[in-house]
Every structure is written in structure tokens, then in C-alpha cells.
Design a protein around this motif. Structure first.
Motif, short mmCIF file in Angstrom:
data_model
loop_
_atom_site.label_atom_id
_atom_site.label_comp_id
_atom_site.label_asym_id
_atom_site.label_seq_id
_atom_site.Cartn_x
_atom_site.Cartn_y
_atom_site.Cartn_z
N SER A 31 36.39 28.25 35.20
CA SER A 31 36.28 29.87 34.37
C SER A 31 36.31 31.15 35.50
N LEU B 184 36.27 34.62 35.69
CA LEU B 184 35.92 35.85 34.26
C LEU B 184 35.99 37.57 35.18
N THR C 159 33.49 33.28 39.81
CA THR C 159 34.02 32.15 39.14
C THR C 159 33.29 31.45 38.92
#
Length: 263
Positions: A249, A251, A258
Motif C-alpha cells: 500500500s 500512502l 509504502t
């Protein structure tokens, strides 16, 4: 400082957290020195939560919880000429919550600066937890060390003052592969890929690697050929997107972070 605060939140909350991009790291942190790197705050005009947005104030008002000794160290760091290298406290809070969520006991931090996030993670770890903290500059760390002792967590912090690659290689050579739960990478950008690969070997399945500055003030959109730091971040971002060894993910928090979850 300015006569008027940026927000109506208390100054001690606003300082060091009210700007996107406060999580700037430089090549001075772990590995090599790159004096040409420029400190700064990324332009956040296109962000919904920009640095002058009421939503940013609301977020701080309704989510920020910070140990008083952490706040003390953050304010000390904010007064430092290189204070913008410090990780933002909302991001540090997320790191601490992740450490608790996965019940981490062994953590690697690459890039310590004054030790704000080191202290943050040490506070989140159980009594038998350890942060292996990697940096090459002991002068910055001296700012945080007394506060580590003040809150009595210095015994959880294994500070290694040497190039981080050397420390990671030593950990691997001593049989510590797949024994760590969490890693935070926030140091010289040219070495990011090497840090990532070695941390991936050291982290257990189910562990997390957090990689800071992945948006790099937006420079990743058009990396210049002569900008090795931006090129390195961009190449790692592309690699992570297709890396089947992890789930990720990315962000838009701070200067971009990450989270890579090892499969």
C-alpha cells in the motif's frame, strides 16, 4: 517563528507535523553523504489535505496521541537546522500502531537522525523487544539519547553507528534472516533498493517493511537523468508495484510511505 500559528492547534502539535514533507531524509542518515541534497517542503496545493487545510487541523485534533517525552524530542528536533529530516508524528504513530498490531519484537530502523521514531517504536515494543537502529552520524543521535533514558527504553535500542548495509550484512551473517518483524527505511535514497532487498531477507513472512519518501516532493513524476536519488526512488516504486514477494500500500502521508507486507 511566525507571529500567527498555521493552525489553531497548539504550537507543539503544529511544529514538525503541520507540513507535508516533514519526513524528509537526506543522504546524511545512513550510508553516504550527499551534500547537494536540498531540504524543503513539497508543494501540496493539489492535495485535499494541504498544509493550510482545515482538514489537516481536524485530522491532528482527532487522531494525534503522543507520549510527552516523544513530543519533547520532536520539539527539540524541530529547532535543529535539519529538523525537516524528522519523520512526521502522524506517520510515526502509524508505525507504532503497526508494530503493536503484528506484535513485533524485533525492528530494524535505517536512518535514525535524532532518534524520534526510534523512541516511538521502542515505546511500542514489549519489554523484550529490540530496535536495531542504523545510522552513521552519532552527533544527531546524541539529541535523542538522553530522552531514551528518561523514558527508560534505551535498553531496547541497539544503536549501530556504521553504514547500514554493513549492519544488515552482519545481521544476515549471524543467522538472523527471517527473525525481524518490522523495518523502517528512511536514509540515503541511492541505497534504497539494497536496503529493501536485505530487509526483505531479514523480515519474517507476515512482517512489514515501511519505505519513506516514496513521493519525494513529486519529483518522481519526472525524474531527471542526473538526479540519482529520484531515479532510485522511482525505480524502487516501479519494482514494488510488480514485486510478487509482497503486498503493498502506498500512502500519501508525509512525503509518501509504502508499506510492503512480506508474503
Amino acid at each position: 517563528g511566525p507571529a500567527m500559528p498555521l493552525f489553531s492547534v497548539p504550537k507543539e502539535v503544529a511544529v514538525g507535523t503541520a507540513m507535508l514533507g516533514v519526513a524528509f531524509a537526506t543522504g546524511m542518515l545512513a550510508g553516504k553523504r550527499y551534500p547537494s541534497l536540498v531540504f524543503g517542503t513539497p508543494k501540496s496545493s493539489k492535495s485535499i489535505i494541504g498544509k493550510s487545510s482545515p482538514l489537516w487541523q481536524y485530522m491532528l485534533d482527532h487522531s494525534l496521541r503522543e507520549h510527552p517525552i516523544l513530543k519533547k524530542l520532536r520539539l527539540l528536533t524541530a529547532d535543529h537546522p535539519c529538523g525537516k529530516m524528522m519523520v512526521s508524528c502522524d506517520q510515526a504513530q502509524l508505525m507504532a500502531n503497526l508494530v503493536k498490531l503484528i506484535k513485533a519484537k524485533k525492528v530494524i530502523e535505517i536512518g535514525v537522525f535524532t532518534g524520534y521514531n526510534t523512541l516511538n517504536m521502542a515505546l511500542a515494543l514489549p519489554d523484550n523487544g529490540t530496535v536495531v537502529a542504523c545510522d552513521i552520524n552519532e552527533d544527531y543521535v546524541k539529541i535523542g539519547k538522553p530522552l531514551w533514558k528518561e523514558v527508560r527504553v534505551e535498553y531496547k535500542i541497539d544503536l549501530r553507528i556504521k553504514p547500514a548495509i554493513q549492519t544488515l550484512d552482519e545481521l544476515l551473517a549471524s543467522g538472523e534472516a527471517e527473525t525481524f518483524d518490522f523495518a523502517f527505511i528512511d536514509a540515503d535514497k541511492e541505497s534504497y533498493n539494497e536496503y529493501y532487498e536485505k530487509c526483505l531477507r531479514l523480515i519474517k513472512k507476515g512482517g512489514i517493511i515501511a519505505i519513506d519518501n516514496v513521493l519525494w516532493s513529486g519529483r518522481v513524476l519526472k525524474p531527471r537523468k542526473d538526479d540519482l536519488a529520484t531515479q532510485s526512488i522511482h525505480h524502487l516504486n516501479e519494482k514494488l508495484h510488480r514485486d510478487a514477494r509482497v503486498n503493498i500500500s502506498m500512502l500519501p502521508m508525509g512525503d509518501g510511505v509504502t508499506l510492503a507486507f512480506k508474503l
